[in-house]
Design a protein around this motif. Structure first.
Motif, PDB file in Angstrom:
ATOM      1  N   UNK A  48       0.763  -1.297   0.087  1.00  0.00           N
ATOM      2  CA  UNK A  48       0.188   0.054  -0.026  1.00  0.00           C
ATOM      3  C   UNK A  48       0.887   1.266   0.027  1.00  0.00           C
ATOM      4  N   UNK A  49       1.784   1.297   0.518  1.00  0.00           N
ATOM      5  CA  UNK A  49       2.832   2.355   0.525  1.00  0.00           C
ATOM      6  C   UNK A  49       3.407   2.634  -0.704  1.00  0.00           C
ATOM      7  N   UNK A  50       3.750   1.484  -1.163  1.00  0.00           N
ATOM      8  CA  UNK A  50       4.355   1.849  -2.599  1.00  0.00           C
ATOM      9  C   UNK A  50       3.383   2.558  -3.625  1.00  0.00           C
ATOM     10  N   UNK A  51       1.961   1.840  -3.572  1.00  0.00           N
ATOM     11  CA  UNK A  51       0.873   2.197  -4.526  1.00  0.00           C
ATOM     12  C   UNK A  51       0.843   3.687  -4.365  1.00  0.00           C
ATOM     13  N   UNK A  52       0.637   4.060  -3.007  1.00  0.00           N
ATOM     14  CA  UNK A  52       0.444   5.541  -2.628  1.00  0.00           C
ATOM     15  C   UNK A  52       1.529   6.425  -3.090  1.00  0.00           C
ATOM     16  N   UNK A  53       2.765   5.976  -3.054  1.00  0.00           N
ATOM     17  CA  UNK A  53       3.914   6.684  -3.507  1.00  0.00           C
ATOM     18  C   UNK A  53       3.849   6.955  -5.064  1.00  0.00           C
ATOM     19  N   UNK A  54       3.539   5.928  -5.898  1.00  0.00           N
ATOM     20  CA  UNK A  54       3.569   5.789  -7.023  1.00  0.00           C
ATOM     21  C   UNK A  54       2.139   6.892  -7.576  1.00  0.00           C
ATOM     22  N   UNK A  55       1.075   6.893  -7.127  1.00  0.00           N
ATOM     23  CA  UNK A  55      -0.059   7.608  -7.297  1.00  0.00           C
ATOM     24  C   UNK A  55       0.270   9.058  -7.119  1.00  0.00           C
ATOM     25  N   UNK A  56       1.044   9.364  -6.122  1.00  0.00           N
ATOM     26  CA  UNK A  56       1.453  10.677  -5.851  1.00  0.00           C
ATOM     27  C   UNK A  56       2.485  11.119  -6.774  1.00  0.00           C
ATOM     28  N   UNK A  57       3.411  10.600  -7.319  1.00  0.00           N
ATOM     29  CA  UNK A  57       4.321  10.823  -8.104  1.00  0.00           C
ATOM     30  C   UNK A  57       3.589  11.119  -9.386  1.00  0.00           C
ATOM     31  N   UNK A  58       2.793  10.180 -10.042  1.00  0.00           N
ATOM     32  CA  UNK A  58       1.963  10.329 -11.311  1.00  0.00           C
ATOM     33  C   UNK A  58       1.142  11.377 -11.170  1.00  0.00           C
ATOM     34  N   UNK A  59       0.335  11.831 -10.003  1.00  0.00           N
ATOM     35  CA  UNK A  59      -0.389  12.807 -10.029  1.00  0.00           C
ATOM     36  C   UNK A  59       0.210  14.350 -10.146  1.00  0.00           C
ATOM     37  N   UNK A  60       1.512  14.344  -9.532  1.00  0.00           N
ATOM     38  CA  UNK A  60       2.475  15.458  -9.640  1.00  0.00           C
ATOM     39  C   UNK A  60       2.897  15.732 -11.112  1.00  0.00           C
ATOM     40  N   UNK A  61       3.237  14.598 -11.715  1.00  0.00           N
ATOM     41  CA  UNK A  61       3.762  14.736 -13.240  1.00  0.00           C
ATOM     42  C   UNK A  61       2.476  15.444 -14.082  1.00  0.00           C
ATOM     43  N   UNK A  62       1.243  14.558 -13.759  1.00  0.00           N
ATOM     44  CA  UNK A  62       0.158  15.070 -14.883  1.00  0.00           C
ATOM     45  C   UNK A  62       0.051  16.484 -14.562  1.00  0.00           C
ATOM     46  N   UNK A  63      -0.183  17.021 -13.152  1.00  0.00           N
ATOM     47  CA  UNK A  63      -0.510  18.192 -12.854  1.00  0.00           C
ATOM     48  C   UNK A  63       0.435  19.158 -13.569  1.00  0.00           C
ATOM     49  N   UNK A  64       1.652  19.195 -13.299  1.00  0.00           N
ATOM     50  CA  UNK A  64       3.102  19.964 -13.585  1.00  0.00           C
ATOM     51  C   UNK A  64       2.699  20.083 -15.309  1.00  0.00           C
ATOM     52  N   UNK A  65       2.356  18.838 -15.879  1.00  0.00           N
ATOM     53  CA  UNK A  65       2.331  18.759 -17.488  1.00  0.00           C
ATOM     54  C   UNK A  65       1.234  19.609 -18.033  1.00  0.00           C
ATOM     55  N   UNK A  66      -0.048  19.431 -17.017  1.00  0.00           N
ATOM     56  CA  UNK A  66      -1.024  20.201 -17.631  1.00  0.00           C
ATOM     57  C   UNK A  66      -0.959  21.747 -17.385  1.00  0.00           C
ATOM     58  N   UNK A  67      -0.253  22.264 -16.309  1.00  0.00           N
ATOM     59  CA  UNK A  67       0.167  23.560 -16.107  1.00  0.00           C
ATOM     60  C   UNK A  67       1.281  23.901 -17.113  1.00  0.00           C
ATOM     61  N   UNK A  68       2.155  23.230 -17.415  1.00  0.00           N
ATOM     62  CA  UNK A  68       2.810  23.776 -18.416  1.00  0.00           C
ATOM     63  C   UNK A  68       2.193  23.688 -19.951  1.00  0.00           C
ATOM     64  N   UNK A  69       1.171  22.982 -20.012  1.00  0.00           N
ATOM     65  CA  UNK A  69       0.551  23.008 -21.303  1.00  0.00           C
ATOM     66  C   UNK A  69      -0.399  24.342 -21.436  1.00  0.00           C
ATOM     67  N   UNK A  70      -0.968  24.509 -20.271  1.00  0.00           N
ATOM     68  CA  UNK A  70      -1.603  25.993 -20.205  1.00  0.00           C
ATOM     69  C   UNK A  70      -0.926  27.242 -20.567  1.00  0.00           C
ATOM     70  N   UNK A  71       0.397  27.051 -19.759  1.00  0.00           N
ATOM     71  CA  UNK A  71       1.317  28.212 -20.311  1.00  0.00           C
ATOM     72  C   UNK A  71       1.694  28.170 -21.721  1.00  0.00           C
ATOM     73  N   UNK A  72       2.198  27.126 -22.182  1.00  0.00           N
ATOM     74  CA  UNK A  72       2.316  27.016 -23.711  1.00  0.00           C
ATOM     75  C   UNK A  72       1.332  27.423 -24.595  1.00  0.00           C
ATOM     76  N   UNK A  73      -0.016  26.878 -24.150  1.00  0.00           N
ATOM     77  CA  UNK A  73      -1.175  27.534 -25.005  1.00  0.00           C
ATOM     78  C   UNK A  73      -1.375  28.752 -25.191  1.00  0.00           C
ATOM     79  N   UNK A  74      -1.358  29.422 -23.757  1.00  0.00           N
ATOM     80  CA  UNK A  74      -1.518  30.837 -23.806  1.00  0.00           C
ATOM     81  C   UNK A  74      -0.388  31.660 -24.587  1.00  0.00           C
ATOM     82  N   UNK A  75       0.676  31.257 -24.541  1.00  0.00           N
ATOM     83  CA  UNK A  75       1.936  32.087 -25.192  1.00  0.00           C
ATOM     84  C   UNK A  75       1.878  31.945 -26.811  1.00  0.00           C
ATOM     85  N   UNK A  76       1.548  30.560 -27.085  1.00  0.00           N
ATOM     86  CA  UNK A  76       1.415  30.339 -28.612  1.00  0.00           C
ATOM     87  C   UNK A  76       0.066  31.060 -29.013  1.00  0.00           C
TER      88      UNK A  76
END
Length: 543
Positions: A6-34
């Motif tokens: 359970x601790x490994x699954x929790x860590x994996x979910x937290x890492x994936x969630x962080x990566x996806x949110x950062x990527x979505x934020x970067x995508x918003x920034x890229x869309x706005x500038x473009x």
């Protein structure tokens, strides 16, 4: 994923969630500038790619931590790679390909070498396909971007592997620490159970004088030793002399003192009392740090009362025997003075007189020991200036006839004049006893050597014989009351086992001591050392 904790699954979910949110934020920034720079060639296609990225991020956010499916861990970054390729197709000059860094880092860390190869191959395929488009000419980024993505994925892979190794090591160390703590706890519980099971008190005192560990028996035994309780007054071994609060065993142990077998009575005389035998020893230090001490106390009330009863009975019976024995010896001496006695009758009367005299000496020894007992009245010395040599020579003169009857020679040539402050009567008793033993336990034609000398301010009396000697095991007990060696008990030599005990008490009352050096078959040497100026006050033995 199914075999992960359970601790490994929790860590994996937290890492994936962080990566996806950062990527979505970067995508918003890229869309706005473009959009602001007007670099979007196909808005519909661009928004489709961005929407896919946002949908993946939302899916990860909405997925429960403990129910994260294994396919989503791989599918989310793969879909992001395709979506970024779609956005790059709709805005060729906007540099949207930099967003591939997010899935590259994720796949490299999660999928290892396979993830590195997969993300590099996918990005290279998309870049190669798009290079043939009229709007996207071949440039340096065409070659640098795939290499950069491969490098990022590779670094992420090695960083993740190192992190997993460190986490595994920490988990192993944590498990070992838990096992060690559990073993320590079990050992502590076992020690506590054992200490609570014994009937003697144990307490550990720190170097600062604080109580650290104690067992139930100690609490029970010391309940009567509470200094706040008036009925717990402490008395020395005689049961009469009060002890000051700072002279009690626990107080002395807290101050760092070490002692062995201290007898202390708790309770006012005449009431219910308790006798404790207390020993304090220092604990071995570690790395130069004082570990404190341990105090062991044992209830010896029953033993002490039994000893008192025995000694009182022996003293009472002995006292009652002394008067008739004196009368018997007196009448025997009168009868022996008759010149008309037949030889056979005289011989029989002499045997009776010798045995009666020996019995009277035994009674005298018992009474003397009773007087010097640790709970008796005690005897007082009467010290005065006297020549120790004269005392010894007088004892030698008295012992000479008996020694001659056994074929033993007493050599007193090394007796030197040594004035000292002593109780002449008591010291004569000591010398008489040592000479008597030297003659009694010597062999026929043996020699007893007596000497008196001075060492600095100490008078030294030595009595040596070349008799049977004393074994090493028994040398430590010969000064105990009523102790007799096995060889002596099995021989025809009689004795009470009190003479040496009485002698040692007398010598110690003078402030000196008596020691023995002996080897079986090579004889014994008893040495008495006394302070020349006297070092004793009125005394009673505390044994």
């Amino acid at each position: 994923m199914s075999g992960s904790s359970p601790s490994e699954r929790l860590g994996l979910h937290r890492s994936l969630l962080t990566s996806q949110l950062l990527q979505a934020s970067a995508t918003v920034l890229a869309a706005a500038v473009t959009l602001a720079l007007g670099q979007i060639r196909d808005v519909t296609l661009f928004l489709t790619g961005a929407g896919i990225i946002f949908a993946c991020a939302a899916l990860v956010v909405l997925t429960a931590r403990e129910a994260l499916p294994a396919w989503l861990v791989i599918a989310a970054p793969v879909i992001d790679i395709v979506a970024i390729g779609v956005m790059r197709e709709s805005a060729p000059v906007a540099g949207i390909g930099l967003l591939w860094a997010f899935p590259a880092v994720w796949l490299g860390s999660v999928c290892g070498i396979a993830g590195v190869v997969g993300v590099t191959a996918s990005a290279s395929a998309i870049i190669t396909y798009q290079a043939f488009d009229e709007a996207q000419r071949i440039a340096a980024s065409t070659f640098v971007l795939p290499f950069t993505l491969a490098a990022l994925a590779t670094m992420s892979h090695f960083a993740a592997r190192r992190t997993r190794a460190q986490r595994s090591l920490l988990e192993d160390q944590s498990a070992e620490l838990r096992r060690s703590l559990e073993r320590s706890r079990r050992q502590g519980d076992l020690v506590t159970e054992v200490l609570d099971a014994v009937d003697f008190g144990v307490i550990r005192i720190t170097a600062e004088g604080e109580y650290a560990v104690s067992n139930e028996a100690h609490a029970r035994l010391q309940a009567s030793a509470d200094p706040l309780t008036p009925s717990s007054a402490a008395f020395s071994a005689d049961g009469i002399t009060p002890l000051e609060p700072d002279k009690t065993p626990l107080a002395r142990a807290r101050s760092g003192e070490v002692f062995e077998g201290e007898l202390v009575w708790y309770g006012v005389p005449g009431e219910d009392r308790r006798a404790l035998n207390v020993t304090a020893r220092r604990l071995p230090s570690h790395d130069g740090v004082d570990s404190g001490s341990v105090v062991v106390s044992r209830d010896v009330t029953a033993e002490e009362l039994a000893l008192r009863a025995r000694e009182d009975l022996v003293a009472s019976v002995s006292h009652e025997r002394r008067t008739p024995l004196t009368s018997i010896i007196g009448y025997l001496e009168l009868a022996l003075d008759d010149d008309d006695l037949a030889p056979a009758t005289r011989e029989q009367l002499e045997i009776a007189e010798r045995n009666a005299t020996r019995l009277r000496e035994l009674v005298a020894d018992i009474l003397a020991m009773s007087a010097a007992s640790r709970h008796g009245v005690g005897f007082a010395l009467n010290p005065a200036v006297a020549d120790v040599a004269e005392i010894v020579e007088s004892a030698v003169t008295s012992a000479a006839p008996r020694a001659a009857a056994h074929g033993i020679r007493i050599d007193a040539t090394d007796v030197r004049a040594c004035p000292a402050v002593v109780d002449a009567h008591r010291l004569r008793q000591v010398v008489d006893n040592l000479l008597s033993n030297a003659v009694k336990y010597n062999h026929r034609d043996g020699v007893v050597t007596v000497s008196v000398g001075r060492e600095d301010d100490t008078v030294v009396i030595s009595v040596a014989d070349d008799g049977q000697g004393i074994s090493a095991n028994e040398q430590g007990r010969i000064f105990e009351r009523f102790f007799r060696a096995d060889e002596v008990r099995n021989s025809s030599v009689h004795g009470s086992g009190l003479g040496l005990a009485i002698s040692r008490d007398i010598v110690r009352a003078h402030g000196g001591d008596i020691t023995v050096r002996s080897e079986p078959g090579a004889g014994s040497v008893f040495t008495v050392r006394l302070p020349q100026k006297g070092g004793a006050a009125p005394w009673s033995s505390t044994r």
